[in-house]
Design an enzyme around this catalytic site. Sequence first.
Site, short mmCIF file in Angstrom:
data_model
loop_
_atom_site.label_atom_id
_atom_site.label_comp_id
_atom_site.label_asym_id
_atom_site.label_seq_id
_atom_site.Cartn_x
_atom_site.Cartn_y
_atom_site.Cartn_z
N GLY A 192 -25.60 28.02 -81.89
CA GLY A 192 -26.67 27.56 -82.77
C GLY A 192 -26.71 28.33 -84.07
N SER A 193 -27.92 28.50 -84.59
CA SER A 193 -28.06 29.11 -85.91
C SER A 193 -28.26 30.62 -85.79
CB SER A 193 -29.26 28.51 -86.63
OG SER A 193 -30.45 28.95 -86.00
N GLY A 197 -30.22 32.91 -83.17
CA GLY A 197 -29.34 33.93 -82.58
C GLY A 197 -30.01 35.29 -82.55
N GLU A 214 -22.40 32.05 -80.82
CA GLU A 214 -21.50 31.15 -81.54
C GLU A 214 -22.31 30.54 -82.68
OE1 GLU A 214 -18.33 30.81 -81.08
OE2 GLU A 214 -18.10 31.89 -79.20
N CYS A 251 -20.28 23.49 -86.67
CA CYS A 251 -20.26 24.92 -87.03
C CYS A 251 -18.96 25.29 -87.73
CB CYS A 251 -20.48 25.78 -85.80
SG CYS A 251 -19.37 25.39 -84.45
#
Lengths: 491, 520
Positions: A192-193, A197, A214, A251
């Site tokens: 995610g972001s 994170g 990630e 991403c």
Amino acid sequence: MEEISARVGQNFAELRQNFRSGRTRGLVWRKTQLRAILKLVAENEDEIFEALNRDLGKHPVEAYRDEIGVVKKSAEYSLRHIEKWIAPKKGQLPLLLFPSKAEVLPEPLGVVLIFASWNFPISLALDPLIGAISAGNTVVLKPSELAPACTSFLACKIPLYLDNKAIKLVEGGSDVAEKLLELKWDKIFFTGSARVGRIIMSAAAKHLTPVTLELGGKCPIILDSLSGSDLKVAVKRISGGKWGACAGQACIGIDYVIVQRKFAPVLVELLKKCIKTLYGEEVENLKNICRIVNKNHFDRICNLLEDPGVAASIVYGGSFDKQNLFIEPTILLDPPLDAEIMTEEIFGPLLPIITLDEVEESIEFINARPKPLAIYVFTKNKTFKEKLLQETSSGSVIFNDTMIQFICDGLPFGGVGESGFGRYHGKYSFDTFSHEKAVLHRSFFLELEPRHPPWNGFKLEFIRLAYNFDYIGLLQLLLGLRRRFTSRTVH
Amino acid sequence: MALDMEGMMKELRETYASGKTKSYEWRISQLRALLKIADHHDKEITEALRCDLNKPELESFVYEIASMKSSCQLALKQLKRWMKPEKAKTSLTTFPSSGQIVSEPLGVVLVISAWNFPFLLSLDPVIGAITAGNVVVLKPSEIAPATSALLSKLLGEYMDTSAVKVVEGAVDETTALLEQKWDKIFFTGNGKVGRIVLTAAVKHLTPVALELGGKSPVVVDKNINLKVAARRIIAGKWGCNNGQACVSPDYMITTKDYASQLLDVLRSELETFYGKDPLKSEDLSRIVNSNHFLRLTNLLDDEKVSGKIVHGGQRDKTNLKIAPTILLDVPQDSLIMNEEIFGPLLPILTVNKIEDSIDVINAREKPLAAYLFTNDKRIKEEFIRNVSTGGLLVNDTILHVAEHSLPFGGVGESGMGAYHGKFSFDAFSHKKAVLQRSFAGDVPARYPPYTPGKLRFLKALLNGDVVGLIRALIGCPTRLEKEKKSSIRKSKSPLGNPSGQPKQSFGPHGHCYRIQKLMR
């Protein structure tokens, strides 16, 4: 809230119990579950197509390429290699420790939590799950609430195909995520972001839980001045990578292009042509491109274009269909570098082109920004390739193509710096969810007396030689042929 | 001393940006400099360690200087190989292509070390950071002040000070350091501070390695060479900084009927090693400071265990010495069984069957090490399979730490991340995936406009199905394909409409409709 807490807690306790029982450790269990995942995607292809179409307007071919195919490939790869992965690795030992045996034994971490994201809601949920299962963990999978059709698909199918006692899916939004994060997991795997994170990492710090993040970042493409068919291939690969994978909501999606100034007009023309062939013209008639996931993201992306300097830099596209959440593939030429479009991850179908005097200056440009998840470089210049590899830092570097690193099981997939840490895919997925236990076996024979106190000069000399692996010296010492010791005072 | 933290960070970032630490030659030169420190100043180092911990010279040599040198030597020998990009296999799907994994330095890294092996635990991670090509700041522990000062002096003299720095200090300095942006933090210490380090790392998404400790058990089965076992246990427990080591055996488990026999041998071997009055022995380290001395004596004075001391128990407050002490059958809820002991006390727990020890261990947090003495193969296998721990050593103690081919690090409460040997290099490297493609070999199926043929092609490709590939290429649909087409045509959403969005949102574009049309 209470109810969520209780449900989450109960699931967790059950998984902890079932991990302790050793249920998930056996090779047979792992293989059965991997096969069940294969079966799940094979038997429900149409439903997956349907769900992805609902959540993101993803075309079946794109869905197969980026989701079903990825899961299938990963599960098959794991099935093929798992026996080798779980075997202990031998370590090498110095003669001095003879007779002994060293090995590194991978063991499951325990009860792990996977947060998937909405842009590839099937593959980013099942791909890490394959890793967690291969390594023998019990798992809670929390798919993204922003891809509701895929989430309910998984929620409905996972209990039917996978072992319910060891693999659970928890649906919900941030309230559920919060409750989940209060528990003591043995690993948290998050896609995610960076903002979320950080929340994950703070929660994990409380329990010393290792985390894999990630994330994404602004992944640049550097396009050297190519010509002829090479250029055509490059433009096609850029267009396919930018707009053909979830409309830029990826991403490892291409965020912006760097080219030499004089080369920009050629590139813009070719891109325009390519967009028309691949995705069609006018926002109402677009085909083969995903929509934006929801209204928030749609507004966020549109807002990027509102800045007057940015709006003035649009050279193609820029129109959108608010009702259906489509945004046209849009090209911008040299938007202001301090505008949000160049400071934030775009995560949508806008493509800024940044022009520089020389393509080599791109290194400095990239290094002035946070480390991206990927750097794409189209060039035939060997020296430049070397220089770029040496002087920039990113999760991965891909020469002359886009996006395909995602399907290479032999390569670790993961970020560095702001693009995250930890890696997965192939064997790396297995490692991510394993602890490498160091095991050393010794026998009772051949005890080296100099290891033990009371200390004296002889013992010190012995150890000194031993550490130098000076076996001849040791022999001399033992036979009394070597002058014992030395000026040092030893007690 | 007010430290100009911003200025230092700026200088370090500039050094890293200059790229000099990335070169093989720079790394080698720094490793050689570290070797020189160990070779030319071993006396000073031993003296500092005596000052901080009254560490016997031989222990200082074995566990600190020689261990550090052997790490250096290994790195010097292997560095070229470690730095080489690794070839990665690529598949048919991305053909033609070549993949490699390039190890690159992370950037500017922080090493926070501990007081118990203040020389080794400072420089061993620094060796890893340097071999991987990083710029590094070392913060030695203020609890071992002599070694801290010596490290600061020697590293200042021998190392490239634009890239390797020592910052001395206590909580304030550490807090100030943790506020900076690092590319990796490597911490050795306890779980409490470990959590603080992790929390501080969140701000910059900094990856962290935590080398913590825990209650490392030693399990002793019967029918073994008891004398050898006892000596090895003593060497690991008391002969290694008097129990003040993260891998020290913390408590012992044996069977009820074997305990007294084991105890007798331990007693007599302890006397052989340290004499009748161990407080006078020069071969035992002292307790590091009065805080820790007090902490340890509190563990002994806990009323739940005060009657359980079966050996030792003597203490000398002025010289901070505690004799090797053994306690038998302490209750599980005593203080001593609920925190890491980190000192010369060894409680023995007894169980009916040796297999029961596995449950005793698993009921607690995962330790950094677990030791098992046995000749029974079945028990050995069961133990290895079921005990989760950082490292596991059968029939010896501590030795696995010296083994470069084994990763050293914890799991769960004993930490995360591993180092030693190549693992140190990896701990401070980013593994960059590099994929090279040529301009040829483009598969049209990757690109829109999407057609049923492309879907067929992708499936065949991902199946590794060469025949299917050819069929797809020449446009010959399979039977399965025909069935699928008809099923897609018929498919109705089985999922309801959880998004709550009107279905017409796709209507005007006719996406669903078009897919069906496309597949026809």
